[in-house]
Write an enzyme that holds these catalytic residues in place. Sequence first.
Site, PDB file in Angstrom:
ATOM      1  CB  SER A 298      -1.275  -6.850  -7.344  1.00  0.00           C
ATOM      2  OG  SER A 298      -1.748  -5.680  -7.960  1.00  0.00           O
ATOM      3  CG  ASP A 309       0.790   0.019   7.363  1.00  0.00           C
ATOM      4  OD1 ASP A 309       1.431  -0.934   7.843  1.00  0.00           O
ATOM      5  OD2 ASP A 309       1.215   0.720   6.430  1.00  0.00           O
ATOM      6  CE  LYS A 323       1.431  -6.073 -10.925  1.00  0.00           C
ATOM      7  NZ  LYS A 323       0.526  -4.960 -10.536  1.00  0.00           N
TER       8      LYS A 323
END
Length: 436
Positions: A298, A309, A323
Amino acid sequence: MFIPKKKHLTNIALTCLFLGGLLFFNSNNAHVEADTKDVYKQIEIFTEVLRQVEKNYVEPQDSQTLIYGAIKGMVQSLDPHSSFMTKEEHQELMMETRGSFTGIGIEITVKDGTLTVVSPIEGTPAYVAGLKAGDKIVKIEGKPTKDMTLIDAVKQIRGPKGSQVNITILRESETKPLEFAIVRDVIPLKSVRHLLLSPEVGYVRVSNFQSKTAEELALALENLEKDRMLIGLILDLRNNPGGLLSQAIEVSELFLDSGVIVSTKGRDSSQDITATAHKNKRARSYPIIVLVNGGSASAAEIVAGALQDNHRALILGTKTFGKGSVQTILPLSDGSGLRLTTARYYTPSGRSIQLSGITPDIELDFVSPNDKENKAPPKVVREEDLDRHMEKEPDQSEQEAKEDSSSPEEQQVKALLQRDNQARHAFELLKSWSVF
């Protein structure tokens, strides 16, 4: 997890309760009316069943218990992370996000229909007892957990400080169930710990995301950066079960000066958010290695994905939990609460983490010292193994080493690097970063 500010609660609650009507109101009024009539017809059936149970069931039943049970069943049918909470459970959740609760210290979820440990919280009774990420809880106090809801499981696992709970688990590496008798304690959720692994390499462990995590991390970084120029930082998110979405965003922003951190997309446009980073007052240009594993979930995955990224960090370890959904906590009129999945979140490149998780740039399994002992290479005969070998005279450096008394922090660093091959590998990479 997202907890809306109070001034927005009414709108969000109404949106969740009447979502179908709002989506189709402008485009097709007749369709809305048909939907509403169908809902009322089903509610009539529910009321009819409630009356029959109250009137004819063999023993008298409390109407609130029956209605709460029906609501729990409805919400349980949605997904493993949505749940209905009584007033007491709702208050306990609010307390937990602010810093402490009484229990054994594990984050659990339902995976493939089975209660599964996402991760034990570091330093808690569950962690000390040896529970691990991926353990399947099959019994609590001898009672099978099949079809048990998350809320019910949490209720049974938690209890007064000093009391004991018995848990039976299945573990992939074991041929038979394992029994654990764990004594409950107050679980203080100190979410950030830090160390200097060397004068120029810092280590920060974030164990969960609660209301003050970003604040604690900022202080830890200031401490590590004080009067020194770091050449690298290890950010340890292993076995971090997640927590507050807002804190994941703030933690990511401590390391980013620009770019998207995370975006969320829900059925209702109010859940569509794009969080972006702003320039930090203090520049942090040093290399970062983020440690992750199957217990990183999460909010931990949001941070790892944002730094990966944006090419701000190298991710090392094993694939994360996967998740990729956001839960909104909606308080209800009688003090109870609804934890409802309202959106999916995406990394800056548009990846959904749901099920797939974050794949590390460097995949490296954790190898415990015990595994090393079991898989030791064949012993090589050395000079010291020969009979009547000549003894070595101790040199000055050896003598100094014997006399040296390390500080508790230095002993902690030494122990970490000896027992933890992933942290050790990250440390070696950072020390040689300038070569690359």
